[in-house]
Design an enzyme around this catalytic site. Structure first.
Site, PDB file in Angstrom:
ATOM      1  N   THR A  29      40.001  33.452  34.657  1.00  8.48           N
ATOM      2  CA  THR A  29      39.525  34.809  34.334  1.00  8.48           C
ATOM      3  C   THR A  29      40.474  35.830  34.977  1.00  8.48           C
ATOM      4  O   THR A  29      41.048  35.574  36.038  1.00  8.48           O
ATOM      5  CB  THR A  29      38.083  35.038  34.825  1.00  8.48           C
ATOM      6  OG1 THR A  29      38.059  35.075  36.263  1.00  8.48           O
ATOM      7  CG2 THR A  29      37.132  33.953  34.330  1.00  8.48           C
ATOM      8  N   GLY A  30      40.634  36.973  34.307  1.00  9.90           N
ATOM      9  CA  GLY A  30      41.518  38.022  34.852  1.00  9.90           C
ATOM     10  C   GLY A  30      42.957  37.576  34.890  1.00  9.90           C
ATOM     11  O   GLY A  30      43.637  37.730  35.910  1.00  9.90           O
ATOM     12  N   ALA A  31      43.439  37.030  33.744  1.00  8.41           N
ATOM     13  CA  ALA A  31      44.785  36.439  33.723  1.00  8.41           C
ATOM     14  C   ALA A  31      45.839  37.382  33.160  1.00  8.41           C
ATOM     15  O   ALA A  31      46.970  36.970  32.925  1.00  8.41           O
ATOM     16  CB  ALA A  31      44.754  35.130  32.919  1.00  8.41           C
TER      17      ALA A  31
ATOM     18  N   GLY B 124      48.765  40.236  37.875  1.00  7.32           N
ATOM     19  CA  GLY B 124      48.505  39.906  39.271  1.00  7.32           C
ATOM     20  C   GLY B 124      48.328  38.416  39.535  1.00  7.32           C
ATOM     21  O   GLY B 124      49.042  37.568  38.974  1.00  7.32           O
ATOM     22  N   ILE B 125      47.350  38.108  40.377  1.00  6.78           N
ATOM     23  CA  ILE B 125      47.158  36.733  40.844  1.00  6.78           C
ATOM     24  C   ILE B 125      46.775  35.803  39.685  1.00  6.78           C
ATOM     25  O   ILE B 125      47.301  34.686  39.570  1.00  6.78           O
ATOM     26  CB  ILE B 125      46.081  36.705  41.963  1.00  6.78           C
ATOM     27  CG1 ILE B 125      46.605  37.451  43.205  1.00  6.78           C
ATOM     28  CG2 ILE B 125      45.694  35.276  42.317  1.00  6.78           C
ATOM     29  CD1 ILE B 125      45.574  37.670  44.309  1.00  6.78           C
ATOM     30  N   GLY B 126      45.878  36.271  38.800  1.00  6.43           N
ATOM     31  CA  GLY B 126      45.438  35.428  37.674  1.00  6.43           C
ATOM     32  C   GLY B 126      46.589  35.054  36.763  1.00  6.43           C
ATOM     33  O   GLY B 126      46.689  33.916  36.285  1.00  6.43           O
TER      34      GLY B 126
ATOM     35  N   SER C  10      38.468  36.714  49.234  1.00 10.19           N
ATOM     36  CA  SER C  10      39.314  37.584  50.057  1.00 10.19           C
ATOM     37  C   SER C  10      38.968  37.389  51.530  1.00 10.19           C
ATOM     38  O   SER C  10      37.813  37.099  51.867  1.00 10.19           O
ATOM     39  CB  SER C  10      39.036  39.038  49.669  1.00 10.19           C
ATOM     40  OG  SER C  10      39.470  39.909  50.681  1.00 10.19           O
TER      41      SER C  10
ATOM     42  N   TYR D 110      33.190  45.705  48.366  1.00 17.02           N
ATOM     43  CA  TYR D 110      34.144  44.623  48.065  1.00 17.02           C
ATOM     44  C   TYR D 110      33.934  43.458  49.045  1.00 17.02           C
ATOM     45  O   TYR D 110      33.861  42.301  48.630  1.00 17.02           O
ATOM     46  CB  TYR D 110      35.570  45.174  48.172  1.00 17.02           C
ATOM     47  CG  TYR D 110      36.642  44.158  47.846  1.00 17.02           C
ATOM     48  CD1 TYR D 110      36.946  43.837  46.535  1.00 17.02           C
ATOM     49  CD2 TYR D 110      37.354  43.509  48.855  1.00 17.02           C
ATOM     50  CE1 TYR D 110      37.929  42.900  46.231  1.00 17.02           C
ATOM     51  CE2 TYR D 110      38.328  42.576  48.570  1.00 17.02           C
ATOM     52  CZ  TYR D 110      38.615  42.272  47.250  1.00 17.02           C
ATOM     53  OH  TYR D 110      39.584  41.339  46.964  1.00 17.02           O
TER      54      TYR D 110
END
Ligand code: NAP
Length: 248
Positions: A11-13, A16-18, A144, A157
């Site tokens: 998810t969230g690809a 950034g990190i994804g 995190s 967060y």
């Protein structure tokens, strides 16, 4: 689908990190299901690039992981289009919110919690029945260091990521009898838009000087670690593993 490993849902690809996790999995011969909420055109292009470059099968989907119905539709689309449920799930999509808690509106609070924590519930709820039926599966949640220790001006967060950490430990206990591994990668400062949108180059350099490794991490390092975790023995479960250059 070809004879590659996976498929892996990330998810969230779209950045950034994804995005880096997706490329490292592709490089290692995994088929991919990629999703994001907004940037579907660039995600489609990236997905096609990975398929060609690494001779894997990659599909891009638009999905708002904070919304239960959107995640249900994602799994219906995956099964309709590809006929194979994800064997590995990487819950990476997330957002930050910076400021005093007293300046945060209730809507902003709920957006952080639903994007960072409800999303993990929605995706796992849909993925786990297939994993249980198959007798194996791996879930990796991107968390995190603020979920471990809390950060000033990032209360929501920190709470969302603390929730992800507890969710990880609890679900690991629930799913270990079914041979399903659940772990979290707790990231320190990683060089992505999430940080660059509110920290100047000078701020980032100052931050780096506080980190024993003397630099901030790269998304590719998180990707490399996620791939090694995905190939680790299922006995390694319920862990929150920190990757932060020795910082926290
Ligand atoms: P980023 O560069 O802002 O990327 C976030 C990704 O999440 C984008 O692909 C975005 O897609 C997607 N996304 C956001 N909301 C979504 C939603 N509702 N549904 C589906 N996709 C959504 O952030 P990042 O730094 O790579 O962070 C990735 C993860 O690592 C987050 O969980 C973050 O909390 C965690 N993390 C990051 C750091 C760091 O220093 N960067 C440190 C610790 C933990 P769209 O294209 O749709 O916007």
């Amino acid at each position: 689908m070809n004879s590659n490993k996976g498929p892996v849902l990330i998810t969230g690809a779209s950045r950034g990190i994804g995005k880096a996790i997706a490329e490292v999995f592709a490089k290692n011969g995994y088929n991919l299901y990629l999703c994001c909420k907004n940037s579907i055109e660039s995600l489609n292009e990236f997905s096609e690039k990975l398929s060609t470059m690494y001779k894997i099968t990659s599909h891009a989907f638009q999905c708002d992981v904070s919304d239960e119905n959107s995640v249900i539709s994602l799994f219906i689309s995956i099964m309709d289009k590809c006929g194979q449920s994800p064997e590995i799930v990487i819950n990476n999509a997330g957002i930050a919110w910076y400021g005093l808690l007293t300046d945060m509106t209730s809507d902003e609070w709920h957006k952080v919690m639903s994007t960072n924590l409800d999303s993990v519930f929605h995706v796992c709820k849909n993925a786990v029945p297939y994993m249980v039926r198959n007798g194996h599966g791996k879930i990796i949640n991107i968390s995190s260091v603020w979920g471990n220790v809390g950060a000033s001006c990032e209360v929501a967060y920190s709470a969302s990521k603390g929730g992800v950490n507890s969710f990880t430990k609890a679900l690991a206990k629930e799913l270990a009898p079914s041979g399903i591994q659940v772990n979290a990668i707790s990231c320190g400062v990683i060089d992505t838009e999430m940080n660059r949108s509110h920290l100047s180059e000078e701020n980032l350099n100052e931050l780096a000087s506080e980190i024993p490794a003397d630099r901030i991490g790269t998304p590719e390092e998180v990707g490399e670690f996620a791939v090694s975790l995905a190939s680790s023995p299922s006995y390694l479960t319920g862990q929150i593993i920190t990757i932060d250059g020795g910082w926290i």
